[in-house]
Write a protein that holds these residues in place. Structure first.
Motif, PDB file in Angstrom:
ATOM      1  N   PHE A   1       6.539   2.757  -0.121  1.00  0.00           N
ATOM      2  CA  PHE A   1       5.376   2.011  -0.591  1.00  0.00           C
ATOM      3  C   PHE A   1       4.368   2.969  -1.217  1.00  0.00           C
ATOM      4  N   GLU A   2       3.734   2.492  -2.308  1.00  0.00           N
ATOM      5  CA  GLU A   2       2.702   3.305  -2.936  1.00  0.00           C
ATOM      6  C   GLU A   2       1.623   3.624  -1.900  1.00  0.00           C
ATOM      7  N   GLY A   3       1.159   4.854  -1.941  1.00  0.00           N
ATOM      8  CA  GLY A   3       0.187   5.296  -0.951  1.00  0.00           C
ATOM      9  C   GLY A   3       0.813   6.065   0.191  1.00  0.00           C
TER      10      GLY A   3
ATOM     11  N   GLN B   1      12.900   4.069  -4.426  1.00  0.00           N
ATOM     12  CA  GLN B   1      12.191   2.983  -5.106  1.00  0.00           C
ATOM     13  C   GLN B   1      10.823   2.795  -4.460  1.00  0.00           C
ATOM     14  N   VAL B   2       9.780   2.995  -5.264  1.00  0.00           N
ATOM     15  CA  VAL B   2       8.409   2.838  -4.773  1.00  0.00           C
ATOM     16  C   VAL B   2       7.995   1.388  -4.969  1.00  0.00           C
ATOM     17  N   GLN B   3       7.632   0.738  -3.868  1.00  0.00           N
ATOM     18  CA  GLN B   3       7.218  -0.657  -3.890  1.00  0.00           C
ATOM     19  C   GLN B   3       5.696  -0.770  -3.993  1.00  0.00           C
ATOM     20  N   GLU B   4       5.250  -1.805  -4.705  1.00  0.00           N
ATOM     21  CA  GLU B   4       3.818  -2.065  -4.765  1.00  0.00           C
ATOM     22  C   GLU B   4       3.345  -2.657  -3.438  1.00  0.00           C
TER      23      GLU B   4
ATOM     24  N   GLY C   1      -6.389   1.982   4.045  1.00  0.00           N
ATOM     25  CA  GLY C   1      -5.360   2.530   3.177  1.00  0.00           C
ATOM     26  C   GLY C   1      -5.973   3.272   2.000  1.00  0.00           C
ATOM     27  N   GLN C   2      -5.153   4.076   1.344  1.00  0.00           N
ATOM     28  CA  GLN C   2      -5.618   4.872   0.224  1.00  0.00           C
ATOM     29  C   GLN C   2      -5.361   4.222  -1.126  1.00  0.00           C
TER      30      GLN C   2
ATOM     31  N   THR D   1       1.061  11.675  -2.482  1.00  0.00           N
ATOM     32  CA  THR D   1       1.007  10.216  -2.393  1.00  0.00           C
ATOM     33  C   THR D   1       1.962   9.589  -3.396  1.00  0.00           C
ATOM     34  N   ALA D   2       2.776   8.675  -2.899  1.00  0.00           N
ATOM     35  CA  ALA D   2       3.764   8.021  -3.754  1.00  0.00           C
ATOM     36  C   ALA D   2       3.089   7.052  -4.722  1.00  0.00           C
TER      37      ALA D   2
END
Length: 348
Positions: free
Chosen positions: A23-25, A97-100, A180-181, A65-66
């Motif tokens: 996940f992003e962040g 795979q980076v998820q939103e 969260g960031q 950070t992703a």
């Protein structure tokens, strides 16, 4: 004190059937692991076949950070030392795979982003959490042209009870998870507040003239959101239109060609929300100025003349003809003020 919750994700670079979901962040860390945990050295990390990093003693690779750009095909290579020899090793490809965490927000205005002055409007910041992050709570901020109107609130809406002209402008919102960031900003939304036009004032310059002279009509409103459409009217019939894209007055200049241009003039001003008409102003038009020193026609071509546009009386007709005949035969007499012959006349 605000505590940031950070997910640390170790991606073991070894072949697997399913991709790694990040996940992003999240904090993304790559670790190259040999077969049966054999010790590796001279490790190289790759993403999409491009070298990322070289580690002599196989230290984990910290990617930070992703983001969406962190998605890709990763692999690593290294050297494995056995009792008698050293062999090369390749991890194979691991998909990341980076998820939103949530969709980028969209700012909308209800009932519309175009409204009349004094009307209520609600700005709504809309987004959607990922199904695996549905338990998280989002905070919303609203901004207008560099100013913060609402900061990190649980409410995704900003209400304006009665819009003013100063409320017009560019707005946007931001959403972020609590603790969260990740922070995402919406595209800008332009809010337009239309002020109705005031009753226009019509000015005529001059208000009385003769045929052949020019007249200027000036129409102006004191208030009203542009663009403003002006129209000029004579006795209810439209004469001309004029658009003022940035507001201000409008004028109409024309030459009066006949007495039919006399009458009641008015102007109308309007924009997208209202339309107003001025008080009428009367224009007086006199006949044309008499021609001076016109050449005399031969006696046989003379016609009956009228003085001040009214015919002479029958009893005086014979006398008037004899006087006019004398003027033709002796033009110098018309210049003598004592003879009383210098009169304005028109020929029928």
């Amino acid at each position: 004190m605000l505590l940031w919750m950070v997910a640390l994700l170790f991606v073991w670079l070894s072949p697997q059937a399913q991709p790694y979901l990040v996940f992003e962040g999240d904090i993304l860390i790559l670790q190259c692991r040999g077969r049966k945990n054999a010790a590796l050295s001279q490790v190289k990390f790759y993403r999409d076949e491009k070298l990322l990093h070289f580690s002599k003693n196989n230290q984990p690779l910290f990617l930070g950070t992703a983001t969406a750009n962190s998605s890709g095909r990763y692999n690593c290579t290294g050297r494995v030392k056995y009792a008698r020899n050293t062999d090369s090793w390749d991890s194979g490809t691991a998909m990341v795979q980076v998820q939103e965490w949530f969709l980028p927000p969209v700012l909308t205005a209800l009932p519309s982003h175009e409204l009349c002055k004094g009307s209520p409007v609600t700005l709504r910041c809309q987004t959607k959490l990922h199904s695996q992050k549905s338990a998280w709570r989002l905070l919303f901020s609203f901004h207008k042209e560099g100013r913060t109107l609402q900061n990190r609130s649980r409410h995704p809406e900003l209400h304006i009870p009665a819009a003013k002209e100063g409320d017009a402008g560019l707005y946007w919102c931001k959403a972020s998870p609590k603790g969260g960031q990740v922070q995402k900003r919406s595209p800008q939304l332009e809010l337009r507040v239309w002020a109705p036009v005031s009753r226009p004032l019509l000015t005529l310059r001059p208000t009385s003239l003769v045929v052949g002279e020019e007249v200027e009509l000036l129409c102006e409103v004191q208030r009203g959101s542009p663009p403003i459409l002006y129209s000029f009217h004579l006795n209810g019939d439209i004469l001309r239109n004029h658009v003022a894209p940035h507001g201000g007055p409008a004028s109409c200049l024309f030459r009066v060609m006949s007495e039919q241009h006399a009458g009641n003039y008015s102007c109308e001003a309007g924009n997208r929300v209202s339309r107003e008409t001025s008080e009428p102003v009367t224009l007086s038009v006199d006949g044309p100025l008499p021609a001076q020193n016109l050449p005399s026609a031969p006696v046989e071509e003379q016609h009956q003349l009228y003085v001040n546009a009214r015919p002479a009386q029958p009893a005086q007709q014979e006398k008037d003809i004899s006087v006019i005949y004398a003027e033709v035969k002796h033009p110098q007499l018309s210049k003598d003020p004592d003879k009383g012959l210098n009169r304005r006349s028109t020929t029928r």
